[in-house]
Design a protein around this motif. Structure first.
Motif, PDB file in Angstrom:
ATOM      1  N   MET A  25     -20.326  10.794  -0.170  1.00 51.04           N
ATOM      2  CA  MET A  25     -18.910  10.254  -0.030  1.00 51.04           C
ATOM      3  C   MET A  25     -18.678   9.328  -1.093  1.00 51.04           C
ATOM      4  O   MET A  25     -19.584   8.294  -1.231  1.00 51.04           O
ATOM      5  N   SER A  26     -17.703   9.117  -1.914  1.00 50.66           N
ATOM      6  CA  SER A  26     -17.360   7.955  -2.827  1.00 50.66           C
ATOM      7  C   SER A  26     -17.095   6.827  -2.249  1.00 50.66           C
ATOM      8  O   SER A  26     -16.870   6.887  -0.946  1.00 50.66           O
ATOM      9  N   ASP A  27     -17.216   5.733  -2.728  1.00 53.78           N
ATOM     10  CA  ASP A  27     -17.164   4.275  -2.269  1.00 53.78           C
ATOM     11  C   ASP A  27     -15.695   4.328  -1.714  1.00 53.78           C
ATOM     12  O   ASP A  27     -14.843   4.839  -2.166  1.00 53.78           O
ATOM     13  N   PHE A  28     -15.626   3.526  -0.626  1.00 57.73           N
ATOM     14  CA  PHE A  28     -14.242   3.347   0.045  1.00 57.73           C
ATOM     15  C   PHE A  28     -13.880   1.948  -0.100  1.00 57.73           C
ATOM     16  O   PHE A  28     -14.440   1.050   0.319  1.00 57.73           O
ATOM     17  N   ILE A  29     -12.894   1.651  -0.830  1.00 56.47           N
ATOM     18  CA  ILE A  29     -12.426   0.289  -0.986  1.00 56.47           C
ATOM     19  C   ILE A  29     -11.046   0.226  -0.557  1.00 56.47           C
ATOM     20  O   ILE A  29     -10.185   1.007  -1.164  1.00 56.47           O
ATOM     21  N   PHE A  30     -10.730  -0.867   0.476  1.00 53.20           N
ATOM     22  CA  PHE A  30      -9.330  -0.611   1.198  1.00 53.20           C
ATOM     23  C   PHE A  30      -8.593  -2.058   1.032  1.00 53.20           C
ATOM     24  O   PHE A  30      -9.370  -3.094   1.285  1.00 53.20           O
ATOM     25  N   ARG A  31      -7.497  -2.054   0.430  1.00 50.61           N
ATOM     26  CA  ARG A  31      -6.721  -3.459  -0.032  1.00 50.61           C
ATOM     27  C   ARG A  31      -5.398  -3.133   0.558  1.00 50.61           C
ATOM     28  O   ARG A  31      -4.673  -2.307   0.302  1.00 50.61           O
ATOM     29  N   ILE A  32      -5.055  -4.111   1.628  1.00 47.56           N
ATOM     30  CA  ILE A  32      -3.671  -3.834   2.348  1.00 47.56           C
ATOM     31  C   ILE A  32      -2.655  -4.554   1.384  1.00 47.56           C
ATOM     32  O   ILE A  32      -2.499  -5.720   1.468  1.00 47.56           O
ATOM     33  N   ASN A  33      -2.174  -3.844   0.504  1.00 49.26           N
ATOM     34  CA  ASN A  33      -1.164  -4.251  -0.348  1.00 49.26           C
ATOM     35  C   ASN A  33      -0.661  -3.212  -1.056  1.00 49.26           C
ATOM     36  O   ASN A  33      -1.162  -1.933  -1.423  1.00 49.26           O
ATOM     37  N   PRO A  34       0.869  -2.926  -1.005  1.00 48.93           N
ATOM     38  CA  PRO A  34       1.735  -3.967  -0.666  1.00 48.93           C
ATOM     39  C   PRO A  34       2.301  -3.931   0.752  1.00 48.93           C
ATOM     40  O   PRO A  34       1.827  -2.980   1.461  1.00 48.93           O
ATOM     41  N   TYR A  35       3.163  -4.816   1.021  1.00 51.38           N
ATOM     42  CA  TYR A  35       3.711  -4.643   2.276  1.00 51.38           C
ATOM     43  C   TYR A  35       4.619  -3.487   2.493  1.00 51.38           C
ATOM     44  O   TYR A  35       5.416  -3.180   1.749  1.00 51.38           O
ATOM     45  N   VAL A  36       4.504  -2.736   3.465  1.00 53.24           N
ATOM     46  CA  VAL A  36       5.307  -1.376   3.480  1.00 53.24           C
ATOM     47  C   VAL A  36       6.400  -1.657   4.829  1.00 53.24           C
ATOM     48  O   VAL A  36       5.678  -1.707   5.975  1.00 53.24           O
ATOM     49  N   ILE A  37       7.617  -1.182   4.506  1.00 48.89           N
ATOM     50  CA  ILE A  37       8.584  -1.310   5.687  1.00 48.89           C
ATOM     51  C   ILE A  37       9.170   0.038   5.587  1.00 48.89           C
ATOM     52  O   ILE A  37       9.739   0.672   4.569  1.00 48.89           O
ATOM     53  N   MET A  38       9.391   0.592   6.797  1.00 46.53           N
ATOM     54  CA  MET A  38      10.135   1.940   6.954  1.00 46.53           C
ATOM     55  C   MET A  38      10.777   2.181   7.994  1.00 46.53           C
ATOM     56  O   MET A  38      10.651   1.613   9.064  1.00 46.53           O
ATOM     57  N   GLY A  39      12.101   2.549   7.605  1.00 50.96           N
ATOM     58  CA  GLY A  39      13.173   2.549   8.823  1.00 50.96           C
ATOM     59  C   GLY A  39      14.662   2.745   8.267  1.00 50.96           C
ATOM     60  O   GLY A  39      14.678   2.321   7.262  1.00 50.96           O
ATOM     61  N   SER A  40      15.450   3.631   9.255  1.00 47.05           N
ATOM     62  CA  SER A  40      16.911   3.359   8.616  1.00 47.05           C
ATOM     63  C   SER A  40      17.643   2.226   8.198  1.00 47.05           C
ATOM     64  O   SER A  40      17.169   1.145   9.322  1.00 47.05           O
ATOM     65  N   TYR A  41      18.320   2.016   7.096  1.00 43.03           N
ATOM     66  CA  TYR A  41      19.226   1.084   6.913  1.00 43.03           C
ATOM     67  C   TYR A  41      18.521  -0.400   6.675  1.00 43.03           C
ATOM     68  O   TYR A  41      19.000  -1.389   6.343  1.00 43.03           O
ATOM     69  N   ASN A  42      17.031  -0.177   6.273  1.00 45.29           N
ATOM     70  CA  ASN A  42      16.426  -1.517   6.099  1.00 45.29           C
ATOM     71  C   ASN A  42      16.693  -1.784   4.492  1.00 45.29           C
ATOM     72  O   ASN A  42      16.421  -2.831   4.116  1.00 45.29           O
ATOM     73  N   ALA A  43      17.228  -0.923   3.690  1.00 47.87           N
ATOM     74  CA  ALA A  43      17.558  -1.276   2.240  1.00 47.87           C
ATOM     75  C   ALA A  43      18.719  -2.283   2.415  1.00 47.87           C
ATOM     76  O   ALA A  43      18.664  -3.150   1.608  1.00 47.87           O
ATOM     77  N   GLY A  44      19.426  -2.479   3.465  1.00 47.64           N
ATOM     78  CA  GLY A  44      20.572  -3.266   3.532  1.00 47.64           C
ATOM     79  C   GLY A  44      20.031  -4.610   3.963  1.00 47.64           C
ATOM     80  O   GLY A  44      20.725  -5.753   3.916  1.00 47.64           O
ATOM     81  N   ARG A  45      18.638  -4.852   4.262  1.00 48.73           N
ATOM     82  CA  ARG A  45      18.037  -6.290   4.307  1.00 48.73           C
ATOM     83  C   ARG A  45      17.373  -6.592   3.240  1.00 48.73           C
ATOM     84  O   ARG A  45      16.505  -7.705   3.424  1.00 48.73           O
ATOM     85  N   LEU A  46      17.495  -6.133   1.923  1.00 50.24           N
ATOM     86  CA  LEU A  46      16.975  -6.533   0.798  1.00 50.24           C
ATOM     87  C   LEU A  46      16.994  -7.951   0.503  1.00 50.24           C
ATOM     88  O   LEU A  46      16.079  -8.562   0.134  1.00 50.24           O
ATOM     89  N   GLY A  47      18.163  -8.547   0.647  1.00 50.25           N
ATOM     90  CA  GLY A  47      18.183  -9.864   0.397  1.00 50.25           C
ATOM     91  C   GLY A  47      17.500 -10.719   1.490  1.00 50.25           C
ATOM     92  O   GLY A  47      16.699 -11.790   0.954  1.00 50.25           O
ATOM     93  N   GLU A  48      17.577 -10.407   2.548  1.00 47.06           N
ATOM     94  CA  GLU A  48      16.426 -11.271   3.428  1.00 47.06           C
ATOM     95  C   GLU A  48      15.023 -10.997   3.183  1.00 47.06           C
ATOM     96  O   GLU A  48      14.321 -12.203   3.162  1.00 47.06           O
TER      97      GLU A  48
END
Length: 382
Positions: free
Chosen positions: A1-24
């Motif tokens: 198996m090839s080396d596995f390197i895991f970096r938690i980035n970027p922050y991911v948000i999924m859900g309806s109408y979340n684009a309206g919270r971009l300012g926040e």
């Protein structure tokens, strides 16, 4: 198996109408932003839905939507000049892949002094990038989670990969309500492209348990969007399902790698501005027919994930059924099946082969391709 390197980035948000919270969300990274938007989105309804809430958080912003030339160096230069003149604190990219790529390139090069073509010729950014927030509207974002940005070098329309800083992209917001305006034909093309990305990541030399897990679950969800759920318990909307599948498979490709279909279609787009999704739909069955010779076991697993075969099917039968599944979806969407149907000439494609053969992704394909073998593959699809 090839080396596995895991970096938690970027922050991911999924859900309806979340684009309206971009300012926040954006206020964490500054109070002055350049918003790079696909021209098709920059209307009054979009402004009211997504941009108006910025006023509530006293966030200054201006919109850049002059990306008709795609992710070319000229487009990036124009956007970069405006961003520097406005002294912005960050970049927000909203739309399809073009806006994502331009936004990330501007964020990467904002504090650099060297000419943009130095980076096209191999120089890597050395200074800190601006924060970049991405809001995709087309289900798939395979490069957002990587350090590569596909850029068209305007000097010769050649595909180049701009290497960007770690942690450049701070946030990715998937909002299925922004995808409601897509036509049935557009959704069909994007679904097939997601299918192709999943297969590329699954059979890549860099595939690992993490990318395999995301592909398998993503393919299952994709099958619900394409053919409906086998259970009445799942009532999630088509847009939500496609967003979920696209996000999971995009993250899988960043952990593994993109493959032949994406590399070729990206090269053709840079050189001739042919729609990338159209090209990928043409190449997908040919990629599968090649992969079945040495990755039949993995293709069989994916065939079961999308319910393309019966539980009793042999490995060979299941793998072949995945090819039939792909061709059926392409035919149903009335998409072209040959590269010549895209008004391309075989002589033009030989130039693309020369361009893409230099990209580092060629080394992560499930098997090695010489330039001659790559051209033979393209000739088969022509």
């Amino acid at each position: 198996m090839s080396d596995f390197i895991f970096r938690i980035n970027p922050y991911v948000i999924m859900g309806s109408y979340n684009a309206g919270r971009l300012g926040e969300y954006a206020k964490e990274w500054g109070s002055r932003f350049m918003i790079i938007v696909d021209p098709i989105l920059s209307g009054e309804k979009f402004t009211e839905k997504v941009l108006a809430p910025f006023n509530d958080y006293k966030i200054e912003n201006f919109v850049f939507s002059e990306i008709n030339d795609g992710t070319s160096t000229k487009t990036i230069e124009r956007a970069l000049k405006l961003a520097k003149e406005a002294h912005v604190n960050g970049i927000i990219a909203i739309g399809g892949e073009k806006s994502m790529h331009v936004g990330r390139a501007v964020a990467a090069l904002f504090n650099e002094d060297a000419d943009i073509y130095s980076f096209m010729d191999g120089k890597s950014p050395e200074k800190q990038a601006l924060p970049c927030l991405c809001v995709p509207t087309t289900f798939r974002t395979p490069f957002v989670f990587t350090q590569d940005v596909p850029v068209t070098d305007a000097r010769n329309r050649t595909l180049k990969l701009l290497k960007v800083q770690n942690s450049l992209c701070k946030l990715v917001v998937y909002d299925p309500t922004l995808m409601l305006s897509l036509t049935e034909n557009q959704k069909a093309m994007l679904s097939i492209e997601i299918l192709g990305l999943a297969i590329e990541a699954y059979i890549s030399q860099k595939a690992n348990f993490f990318s395999d897990m995301f592909v398998e679950k993503g393919m299952e969800i994709l099958s619900y969007a394409l053919d409906g759920s086998p259970s009445l318990d799942i009532t999630t909307s088509e847009e939500d399902l496609l967003a979920q599948a696209g996000a999971m498979i995009s993250m899988a490709t960043s952990s593994a790698s993109i493959g032949l279909g994406t590399i070729i279609s990206q090269g053709i787009y840079s050189k001739f501005k042919i729609n990338k999704s159209l090209t990928e739909s043409v190449l997908l069955p040919f990629m599968l027919e090649d992969a079945i010779k040495f990755k039949a076991d993995k293709l069989a697993k994916l065939a079961h994930a999308v319910r393309a075969c019966t539980n009793e099917a042999t490995e060979e039968e299941a793998a072949k059924s995945l090819i039939d599944f792909a061709r059926e979806k392409i035919a149903k969407a009335n998409l072209p099946t040959r590269l010549k149907d895209l008004n391309l000439k075989i002589e033009q494609l030989s130039i693309v082969v020369e361009d893409i053969s230099k990209l580092h992704y060629m080394s992560t394909l499930p098997k090695s391709f010489s330039t001659d073998e790559l051209f033979s593959f393209i000739k088969d699809a022509f």
